[in-house]
Design a protein around this motif. Sequence first.
Motif, short mmCIF file in Angstrom:
data_model
loop_
_atom_site.label_atom_id
_atom_site.label_comp_id
_atom_site.label_asym_id
_atom_site.label_seq_id
_atom_site.Cartn_x
_atom_site.Cartn_y
_atom_site.Cartn_z
N THR B 66 0.84 -1.21 0.00
CA THR B 66 0.00 0.00 0.00
C THR B 66 0.87 1.25 0.00
OG1 THR B 66 -0.06 0.16 2.40
CG2 THR B 66 -1.75 -1.22 1.35
N GLU B 67 0.25 2.39 -0.32
CA GLU B 67 1.02 3.66 -0.30
C GLU B 67 1.52 3.97 1.11
OE1 GLU B 67 0.20 7.32 -2.30
OE2 GLU B 67 -0.90 6.25 -3.87
N ASN B 71 5.34 4.56 2.07
CA ASN B 71 5.89 5.73 2.75
C ASN B 71 6.73 5.35 3.97
OD1 ASN B 71 4.63 7.20 0.82
ND2 ASN B 71 2.90 7.81 2.08
N LYS B 92 0.82 0.50 -11.63
CA LYS B 92 1.01 1.71 -10.81
C LYS B 92 2.49 1.80 -10.46
CE LYS B 92 -0.91 3.82 -6.62
NZ LYS B 92 -1.70 3.54 -5.41
N TYR B 94 5.16 4.57 -8.29
CA TYR B 94 5.34 5.85 -7.59
C TYR B 94 6.59 5.83 -6.72
CZ TYR B 94 3.28 3.35 -3.60
OH TYR B 94 3.03 2.44 -2.61
N ALA B 96 8.23 6.57 -3.20
CA ALA B 96 7.78 6.65 -1.81
C ALA B 96 8.02 8.06 -1.26
CB ALA B 96 8.53 5.63 -0.97
#
Lengths: 307, 153
Positions: B66-67, B71, B92, B94, B96
Amino acid sequence: MAQPFTLKNIISIADFSKQDILTILKTAREIQQGKISLRLLEGVLMATCFFEASTRTRLSFEAAIKRMGGDVIGFADAAVTSTKKGETLADSIKIIGQYVDGIIIRHPLDGSARLASCATDKPVINAGDGSNQHPTQTLLDLYTIKESQKKLDELTIVFAGDLKYGRTVHSLAQALTHFNVRLYFVAPPSLQLPPHIADDVKGRQIKFSFHDSLDGVLQKADVVYMTRMQAERFSDTNEYMRVKNMYELKAEDLKGVKKNLAILHPLPRVAEVHTSVDTTPHAWYFRQANNGVVVRQALLAHVFGKL
Amino acid sequence: MPKTTLSVSAIKEGTVIDHIPAGCASRIISLLHLTSQQKQVTVGFNLPSKSMKRKDLLKVEGREITEQEGNRIAVLAPKATIVIIKNYTIVKKYIAKTPKEIQNVFVCPHPQCITNHEQAETRFAVSTHGIHLSLRCVYCERTYQDSDIREYC
């Protein structure tokens, strides 16, 4: 117009703005001068929860509360509480918070006061958490420095003794970063200021240096903050025996010091300030202890929104 | 043209965590408790990298990170890239983001911190100093580098 005091919990001096500090000192001065009514805490019931021994802090808090018309319940020894049965601190505070309007806590573990403040919606005041913080002592230290020097800026301040475990040193060093000061830290290498406090001081562009002797430093000082080697926080008894009498300030050592030099000590003292200093004009430590009541009165009045 | 094939195999479903500083992959495995979840994990240590010279890489089969977890990873690997794979395709990707506060992820290294004595969620305020991160325990107020962290909640 002065900024309103907004802190609900008094946990760490790092939570205070410069204005918060100055507000408390100003109110304490006005209380001392009799300009503010003392009956501000009528109807307020406080709990003093001292899981660790204390004389001055507990009694000065209780004196402050009672002199302002409030009342106080509590304990001075964790052995008489449910902690001995294994109750967590959070549970104890949650329950006590239902009985009173505010809690004053001293506890041997670092961060205990912050945890306590999360367990209740009543104001929590830290009266010392392990080797971490002692914010109300810091406020009375600052009050005494201002009283003795008539200012808090452009001062040379020497800390000496156990700077590693001395929570009053940590809080005061952080608070002084709000002012224009030069700091000297005098301690044996094994008891020097912890890196996380030194980093805070460094981050605020305060000039400071480390020393292992008062020689050459004492004569520069406006304020010397002496501290006790805290036997109870040493895990190595041999290390304590080696350093316990390393700094012993006597009246004869004060030749050539500045006329305005104020010697402070959070007390209790053991050997680090000899009784011969007591009768010199430089001895401010008893006055400092006395200031604990008005400073704590000022703090309580603001925390409960009475001013 | 130099050969650009990855040194670790592709996954069908799951997450690739790329651009981990060399030597940090095992700490991220501990952080995410990957060994206790019976998921297939492929690890690449000290792989060549244009931007980092050497990097680690993790491929976790059958688990989407999960995001929020991503993080958390940023505290140990500030430049980590999280890639979610479905049916061998990137769905997806991205970078962190370092959170301002991180809760209940690390054990405070200070033995006298109250969080090591009570059942309390640990909380660290995170700040960046250039490429370095510092973590300040909200309770005991001690400050640590990410390399000081040894135990995970």
